[in-house]
Each structure stands twice: as C-alpha cells, then as structure tokens.
Scaffold this motif. Structure first.
Motif, PDB file in Angstrom:
ATOM      1  N   UNK A 125       0.850  -1.201   0.000  1.00  0.00           N
ATOM      2  CA  UNK A 125       0.000   0.000   0.000  1.00  0.00           C
ATOM      3  C   UNK A 125       0.886   1.251   0.000  1.00  0.00           C
ATOM      4  N   UNK A 126       1.994   1.185   0.758  1.00  0.00           N
ATOM      5  CA  UNK A 126       2.937   2.314   0.776  1.00  0.00           C
ATOM      6  C   UNK A 126       3.520   2.534  -0.627  1.00  0.00           C
ATOM      7  N   UNK A 127       3.997   1.433  -1.236  1.00  0.00           N
ATOM      8  CA  UNK A 127       4.652   1.557  -2.546  1.00  0.00           C
ATOM      9  C   UNK A 127       3.669   1.959  -3.653  1.00  0.00           C
ATOM     10  N   UNK A 128       2.422   1.520  -3.531  1.00  0.00           N
ATOM     11  CA  UNK A 128       1.461   1.769  -4.608  1.00  0.00           C
ATOM     12  C   UNK A 128       0.452   2.850  -4.276  1.00  0.00           C
ATOM     13  N   UNK A 129       0.794   3.674  -3.304  1.00  0.00           N
ATOM     14  CA  UNK A 129      -0.143   4.687  -2.792  1.00  0.00           C
ATOM     15  C   UNK A 129      -0.846   5.471  -3.910  1.00  0.00           C
ATOM     16  N   UNK A 130      -0.037   5.941  -4.878  1.00  0.00           N
ATOM     17  CA  UNK A 130      -0.595   6.795  -5.934  1.00  0.00           C
ATOM     18  C   UNK A 130      -1.611   6.051  -6.796  1.00  0.00           C
ATOM     19  N   UNK A 131      -1.247   4.836  -7.246  1.00  0.00           N
ATOM     20  CA  UNK A 131      -2.155   4.099  -8.132  1.00  0.00           C
ATOM     21  C   UNK A 131      -3.383   3.610  -7.366  1.00  0.00           C
ATOM     22  N   UNK A 132      -3.218   3.334  -6.080  1.00  0.00           N
ATOM     23  CA  UNK A 132      -4.355   2.827  -5.287  1.00  0.00           C
ATOM     24  C   UNK A 132      -5.377   3.929  -4.997  1.00  0.00           C
ATOM     25  N   UNK A 133      -4.895   5.182  -4.976  1.00  0.00           N
ATOM     26  CA  UNK A 133      -5.802   6.301  -4.691  1.00  0.00           C
ATOM     27  C   UNK A 133      -6.928   6.400  -5.709  1.00  0.00           C
ATOM     28  N   UNK A 134      -6.633   6.006  -6.965  1.00  0.00           N
ATOM     29  CA  UNK A 134      -7.659   6.140  -8.016  1.00  0.00           C
ATOM     30  C   UNK A 134      -8.167   4.775  -8.496  1.00  0.00           C
ATOM     31  N   UNK A 135      -7.734   3.693  -7.864  1.00  0.00           N
ATOM     32  CA  UNK A 135      -8.089   2.353  -8.363  1.00  0.00           C
ATOM     33  C   UNK A 135      -9.543   1.987  -8.073  1.00  0.00           C
ATOM     34  N   UNK A 136     -10.170   1.284  -9.031  1.00  0.00           N
ATOM     35  CA  UNK A 136     -11.534   0.806  -8.840  1.00  0.00           C
ATOM     36  C   UNK A 136     -11.555  -0.650  -8.389  1.00  0.00           C
TER      37      UNK A 136
END
Ligand SMILES: [Zn+2]
Length: 270
Positions: A125-136
């Motif tokens: 979650x830390x590493x993918x913070x940016x992509x997870x913010x907009x993920x469906x």
C-alpha cells in the motif's frame, strides 16, 4: 435517549485487545527472517526485518518501477521500458528481492506461512499509494486450476485480499483466468518468459464488459521481468479498462541485465 452504540464499540475494542493478547501468548509472533520469538509488538519489533530488507522508493522508472540511484525526472524511463513499453501503465513494488528477502516469499508461497501478510500488504500500500488512490478494482494474477489444486491457495489473491482490507478497494479473483498452465518461469530468459506467458490469460466470457472504464491494479508477489504482468494487462486493456497498473510485494533488480533483443529492438526503432 442514551445511545447504546458507544459501550458496545468499547467492549468490542477491549475484547479484540484481549483476544490479541491471548493469541500472542498461545502463538507468539516469530521473526519472518530469523524465526525467533518476538515480543508482543509482533513484526513491529522484528529488528532483523526492518534492518535487512531493502525498501523500494522514488526515484524509479515511471513505467516498470525499476529503482534509480539518481533522480532523472518524473517521466524518466529505464532502458528496458525505453526500448519496449510494457502493456501495463505503471508497476510499483515494495521490497527488493535478494538473498534475505527471498525467504519471506518462499515461506509464504511454498510454505503457506501467512503471518507476514499484514506486513506485506501494508508495504505494498505504501509503494502503490498513488495508483491505489484512483483504483476501482484489484485483480490478482490468477493461477491455473491445476496449480491451484496443487498449492491450495493463490498467494496473489491473499495479497489482494489483505490490501483490500486496508484500502476498501474491492478485489476479484474471477474476472481474469489463466488458460495455459505455463511451466515455472524460474530459470527462463527474458525472451523465453515473454513467450511462455504470451496469451496465457483471458477474461472470462461473462466478465467481458465489467471492466469498461475501470482503473485496475494487478496484484502479484514478485516482479521478475514484468512478462507475467504484461500478459495479464493485455486482456484487461482489451476489455476496456481505463488504466491498468501493477503492484507487487517484491521486485528483482538486476541493473546490468539488459536483454539483447531489447537493445536490438531499440536500435530498430531509431
Ligand atoms: Zn522501466
């Protein structure tokens, strides 16, 4: 009127703490690296873990997440991605795969050790913070039916479920399927890996339209060459996903291994 809700929340919190203490006494947490018993603080107290793992952070290749020693700018690509853009938009990984960290993933994948899952997911979650913010939606890399029967669980699906618990992003293990039972990629070259997984994944017929305009994050345990993640991204993109990213717990980092066929491809493009 006095609300009955607050005391119930407190009791449940206290019960959870008590349950956690009983569990820690009966089954004390063990270091993921040395196997030694830890204090009640669990993995937070696993000094070996924090000291020996190489956490991946910026700067990195904008596409595949290959870590750079120096910042080359926001849009910088590594030589591999310059020559051959992967099918996914971006990939990010939490930890470098090396002699120390390998044990974590082997114990998890082949030994069924799941007590590190919360830690793995939190780091992803830390590493993918940016992509997870907009993920469906999160989609784990599927195992072939035969492999799933043999191993009895899909490690990527366990990671997706653990990330979903932290982020509330739904995960789905049914949309994507592995139609080819590909041999283990372990010793294969980059070219052979790409050939091995090419066309190995497809969207199940009943799910053909559910990804339209969705932002998807593919979840896996280890990024080796990116071939598997690219092979997964292809049918997802074809099904109309608005964006397809990839997030893995570990990443193999081999700075000097630039496949010759990619250099040739790059020269042909110029
Ligand atoms: Zn790259």
């Amino acid at each position: 009127m006095i609300s009955m809700k607050a005391p119930f929340i407190d009791i449940s919190g206290a019960m959870k703490t008590l349950y956690g203490r009983v569990l820690d006494t009966l089954m004390p947490p063990h270091s993921l690296i040395t196997g030694q018993v830890l204090s009640r603080a669990g993995l937070e107290a696993d000094v070996e873990l924090w000291q020996n793992l190489k956490f991946i952070d910026d700067p990195c290749c904008q596409a595949c997440g290959f870590p750079f020693e120096f910042d080359h700018g926001d849009k910088a690509l590594c030589i591999k991605c310059t020559a051959y853009r992967p099918e996914f938009n971006q990939a990010r990984s939490a930890i470098t795969y090396d002699d120390t960290s390998r044990k974590l993933v082997l114990d998890f994948k082949y030994g069924g050790r799941t007590d590190g899952l919360g830690f793995f997911a939190a780091q992803m979650v830390r590493a993918g913070q940016e992509m997870l913010e907009t993920a469906d939606i999160l989609i784990p890399v599927p195992l072939h039916r035969a492999r799933l029967r043999q191993r009895r669980f899909n490690q990527a699906a366990l990671l997706a479920r653990a990330i979903s618990k932290i982020t509330d992003i739904p995960y789905d293990t049914e949309i994507l399927m592995r139609k080819k039972n590909t041999p283990n990629q372990g010793t294969l070259s980059y070219k052979a890996r790409r050939r091995n997984v090419s066309g190995a994944f497809k969207i199940r017929d009943q799910n053909k339209t559910c990804l339209k305009n969705k932002r998807v994050v593919i979840i896996d345990d280890v990024y080796t060459t990116g071939s598997t993640l690219s092979a997964c991204a292809k049918p997802l993109n074809k099904a109309g996903a608005a964006q397809t990213d990839a997030l893995t717990f570990m990443r193999v980092v081999r700075p000097l291994e630039i496949p010759l066929e990619l250099i040739a491809h790059s020269i042909r493009k110029e």
